[in-house]
Design an enzyme around this catalytic site. Structure first.
Site, PDB file in Angstrom:
ATOM      1  CE  LYS A  54      42.667 -96.143 -82.903  1.00 21.75           C
ATOM      2  NZ  LYS A  54      43.738 -95.632 -83.525  1.00 21.75           N
ATOM      3  CD  GLN A  98      46.815 -96.616 -85.609  1.00 25.90           C
ATOM      4  OE1 GLN A  98      45.534 -96.798 -85.628  1.00 25.90           O
ATOM      5  NE2 GLN A  98      47.296 -96.271 -84.500  1.00 25.90           N
ATOM      6  CG  ASP A 121      42.311 -89.893 -85.369  1.00 27.97           C
ATOM      7  OD1 ASP A 121      41.545 -90.317 -84.213  1.00 27.97           O
ATOM      8  OD2 ASP A 121      42.920 -90.647 -86.047  1.00 27.97           O
TER       9      ASP A 121
END
Ligand code: NAP
Length: 284
Positions: A54, A98, A121
């Site tokens: 990422k 995460q 997200d």
């Protein structure tokens, strides 16, 4: 049948190229670039690999990227303090926690603490709700990437039967919401679904997000269906999807490979969402 192999790698590179150009224009115009912060708790090897890729993609697009590494022993309170700081950091436009988090931390509490305006997200309850009510929101990256692939390949969804296997908050549920919004008729399946192959054979578009290597064989697929495979599994030392790719090629009209299908799109959509957050912030 000559199946079209949906090239997620190529589309992701195209999207990343477009974003890089927009970031460079924004830098010239506003003197600022989008910033993304990834919070990584513990030392899970897979998570470290995902976070590193990422960062690589964000930096290659000209964005600022920060990784906050915290020990697995971090308390929920300490983690909330870190998120609070990021919420107020004007150089950070996207915050990503995460997953998975260690068991002593309540993931729902943590995800709800991220500002919905920086929730790239799309996991904050406010963004989840907006997705279902059709309001503009951050949409989870994997399903968003799948929608982009379908669009790029001109796969019409209106009135089509779509079956999604998997009902996770990350892939299955938001995927079904997006397909519904795009006017498909959607069925969601899971581990308790009865007669799964029969249900799947009704699909014009079958999206699989299960986490079971090569489970989806010809038994599950109607001739000419489109199969989108979000699965990432390790089998005999190699990465494969949830669909039995090789054996489906003469049955389907189009299919995503694993790797180089859905995976690269997920990260491309992450930087796309971060750019969206930056632009909204700059305009407000
Ligand atoms: P998850 O939370 O474990 O959900 C899996 C879903 O599959 C659950 O809803 C489960 O049903 C269902 N399922 C499991 N076994 C089944 C069976 N035999 N028949 C029917 N349904 C079954 O997984 P996830 O986070 O959604 O991820 C799914 C896959 O996508 C994984 O391989 C993951 O690595 C991959 N993934 C890829 C990306 C990407 O960037 N490409 C991103 C995220 C995830 P129940 O709800 O009944 O348990």
């Amino acid at each position: 049948m000559n199946a079209v192999i949906i090239d997620g790698q190529a589309i992701a590179l195209k999207v990343r190229g477009e974003i890089t150009k927009l970031v460079s224009e924004a830098k010239a115009r506003y003197g600022e670039v989008p910033g993304i912060a990834v919070v990584l708790v513990g030392d899970d090897v897979a998570s470290q690999i995902y976070v590193a890729s990422k960062e690589k993609v964000a930096v290659s697009a000209g964005m600022r990227s920060v990784i906050l590494r915290l020990p697995a022993s971090v308390s929920e309170k300490e983690l909330l303090t870190v998120i609070e700081k990021l919420n107020y950091d004007t150089k950070i436009h996207g915050i990503l926690i995460q997953l998975p988090l260690p068991e002593h931390i309540n993931a729902a509490v943590i995800l709800s603490a991220v500002s919905p305006l920086k929730d790239v997200d799309g996991f904050h309850p406010q963004n989840v709700g907006k997705l279902y009510t059709g309001e503009k929101s951050f949409v989870p990256c994997t399903p968003l990437g799948i929608m982009k692939l379908l669009k790029e390949y001109g796969i019409n969804l209106v009135g089509k039967r779509a079956v999604v296997i998997g009902r996770s908050n990350i892939v299955g549920k938001p995927m079904s919401a997006l397909l519904l919004t795009a006017d498909a008729t959607v069925t969601i399946c899971h581990s308790k679904t009865k007669d799964l192959p029969d249900v799947c054979r009704e699909a014009d578009i079958l999206v699989v997000a299960i986490g079971k290597a090569r489970m989806i064989t010809k038994d599950y697929v109607r001739d000419g269906a489109v199969v989108i495979d979000a699965g990432i599994n390790r089998l005999n030392g190699r990465i494969c999807g949830d669909a039995d790719f090789e054996n489906l090629l003469d049955a389907v009209s189009a299919i995503t490979p694993v790797p180089k299908g859905v995976g690269p799109m997920t990260i491309a959509m992450l930087i796309s969402n971060t750019l969206q957050s930056f632009m909204e912030n700059i305009k407000s």
